[in-house]
Design an enzyme around this catalytic site. Structure first.
Site, mmCIF file in Angstrom:
data_model
loop_
_atom_site.group_PDB
_atom_site.id
_atom_site.type_symbol
_atom_site.label_atom_id
_atom_site.label_comp_id
_atom_site.label_asym_id
_atom_site.label_seq_id
_atom_site.Cartn_x
_atom_site.Cartn_y
_atom_site.Cartn_z
ATOM 1 N N TYR A 1 0.864 -1.189 0.000
ATOM 2 C CA TYR A 1 0.000 0.000 0.000
ATOM 3 C C TYR A 1 0.899 1.237 0.000
ATOM 4 O O TYR A 1 1.854 1.305 0.772
ATOM 5 C CB TYR A 1 -0.880 0.012 1.261
ATOM 6 C CG TYR A 1 -1.608 1.331 1.448
ATOM 7 C CD1 TYR A 1 -2.890 1.508 0.958
ATOM 8 C CD2 TYR A 1 -0.968 2.401 2.084
ATOM 9 C CE1 TYR A 1 -3.536 2.725 1.086
ATOM 10 C CE2 TYR A 1 -1.617 3.625 2.211
ATOM 11 C CZ TYR A 1 -2.893 3.782 1.710
ATOM 12 O OH TYR A 1 -3.524 4.989 1.837
ATOM 13 N N GLU B 1 -3.675 7.359 -3.848
ATOM 14 C CA GLU B 1 -3.461 6.063 -3.201
ATOM 15 C C GLU B 1 -3.304 4.952 -4.227
ATOM 16 O O GLU B 1 -3.990 4.960 -5.259
ATOM 17 C CB GLU B 1 -4.712 5.800 -2.354
ATOM 18 C CG GLU B 1 -4.643 4.649 -1.431
ATOM 19 C CD GLU B 1 -5.950 4.536 -0.643
ATOM 20 O OE1 GLU B 1 -6.058 5.170 0.421
ATOM 21 O OE2 GLU B 1 -6.852 3.823 -1.115
#
Ligand code: GDP
Ligand code: MN
Length: 382
Positions: free
Chosen positions: A101, A189
């Site tokens: 991530y 993101e």
């Protein structure tokens, strides 16, 4: 303003982030053609702006034409958490060994942007943050100086990312911050940033939310917004009616006049265990027809099971609102979803008298009105 995955990926790819080969498609034949051009295996991914599409059946990996056709038939037209899927991204499947991530967001507590890296990618990062906060490395950035290269390296190191890909992950993180800064991002993101067996990294998903107030200086992104809004009928309707409207994922419809009042109502719905379906501000001075339009909006949302009106009369008069509610509801043989009303302020008493209690539930206080609406919504869901 949220970009669709395919749009965010385009923005990321233009900035040099590795992304899988992909094509957008809106019908079954288009999916098969795209898949053949890209080469199997491919992922077929619903383009709706909600997370967790995988779990909800909106993402399928396919190996051949038959499977591609089957996946396209099941995903196109499906209802995914209340969103109608009319386009899919057909994308080269990634043969991955790890899912990371990386993200940039504003840390309001610190008043600074924060870069985040985790080796627990591929799952909902909010859950990771709750259950295992140490699994996310964080590095605050001074916007006056931008992200220093050592900060990117430190975040990647602290997260425990494998040495073999650390450089590439740092570079993606640096680019992501650059984009966030240049494009007036609210969040940027990549989840997951996949690691392949030959130690390459590739953005398998992409999220980019833009600060709405900055859209005037981001004409390219504003254009993307128009394209994206085209997908949601309710957002379009809201534009036509001139409402401030945000669609959410719950089942309690909310209508109020004034942004603060609507936000308070949202919070109370949440407080009493309900889930808001939307933010809808009818604005000041709302006349009867505007109230009817607002009701039309929430009734058109299939997720809505009950509606709560929270009106504080000022320029908007309680009797006008009451008339609007009656008129709107009298058109129906059967009221589609129960409506609860709370009126306060100018002419609230006249309003209460006018309201037809065969059509709506009237409550004296906001707390009672919200609780009642939440109860109605729960009854239907059971
Ligand atoms: P989201 O569930 O809406 O966040 O959609 P993602 O694009 O993040 O996909 C969800 C999950 O699908 C990923 O975390 C992977 O675990 C899984 N997946 C498996 N193979 C692939 C692939 O080739 N491409 C992508 N994008 N996802 C894959
Ligand atoms: Mn994802």
């Amino acid at each position: 303003m949220k970009l669709h995955e395919y749009q965010a990926k385009q923005v990321f790819a233009d900035a040099g982030v590795p992304t899988p080969d992909s094509q957008l498609a809106s019908d079954v034949d288009g999916v098969v053609t795209a898949a053949e051009e890209i080469g199997y295996p491919v992922a077929v991914k619903a383009q709706v702006q909600v997370g967790g599409r995988g779990k909800a059946g909106g993402i399928k990996l396919v190996e051949d034409d038959d499977e591609a056709r089957e996946a396209a038939e099941s995903i196109l037209g499906m209802d995914l958490k209340g969103y109608h899927v009319d386009r899919v991204l057909v994308e080269e499947a990634v043969d991955f060994t790890d899912e990371l991530y990386v993200g940039i967001t504003m840390d309001r507590g610190e008043g600074k942007p924060v870069a985040m890296v985790s080796t627990k990618g591929g799952v909902n990062i909010e859950e990771v943050a709750e259950e295992d906060p140490d699994a996310i490395a964080r590095e605050h950035i001074d916007p006056a100086f931008g992200m220093h290269p050592y900060q990117a390296r430190k975040a990647v190191y602290d997260a425990g990312v494998d040495q073999s890909v650390a450089r590439d992950v740092s570079s993606v993180l640096t680019t992501l911050y650059q984009l966030w800064d240049d494009k007036d991002g609210a969040d940027a993101e990549i989840n997951p940033l996949m690691v392949t067996s030959d130690d390459e990294v590739i953005a398998a998903d992409a999220v980019m939310n833009i600060d709405e107030d900055a859209l005037f200086r981001q004409p390219e992104l504003a254009e993307m917004e128009e394209e994206a809004a085209g997908g949601d009928e309710l957002e379009q309707k809201a534009d036509e009616y001139g409402f401030d409207y945000v669609r959410l994922e719950g089942n309690t419809g909310i209508i109020g006049n004034g942004a603060g009042l609507v936000m308070t109502t949202l919070d109370l719905v949440d407080y009493y265990g309900g889930e808001p379906a939307n933010f809808l501000d009818v604005g000041g001075g709302a006349k009867a027809d505007r109230i009817a339009n607002a009701l039309d909006m929430v009734f058109s949302d299939d997720n809505v099971e009950s509606v709560v009106f929270n009106i504080f009369g000022g320029i908007t008069r309680g009797d006008e609102v009451a008339k609007g509610i009656n008129e709107a509801l009298e058109q129906f043989d059967e009221i589609p979803k129960p409506v609860v009303v709370r009126l306060a302020g100018t002419n609230w008493e006249e309003g209460m008298e006018i309201l037809n209690e065969d059509l709506v539930t009237v409550e004296q206080t906001l707390e009672d009105a919200v609780q009642r609406a939440v109860e109605y919504a729960e009854e239907v869901s059971e």
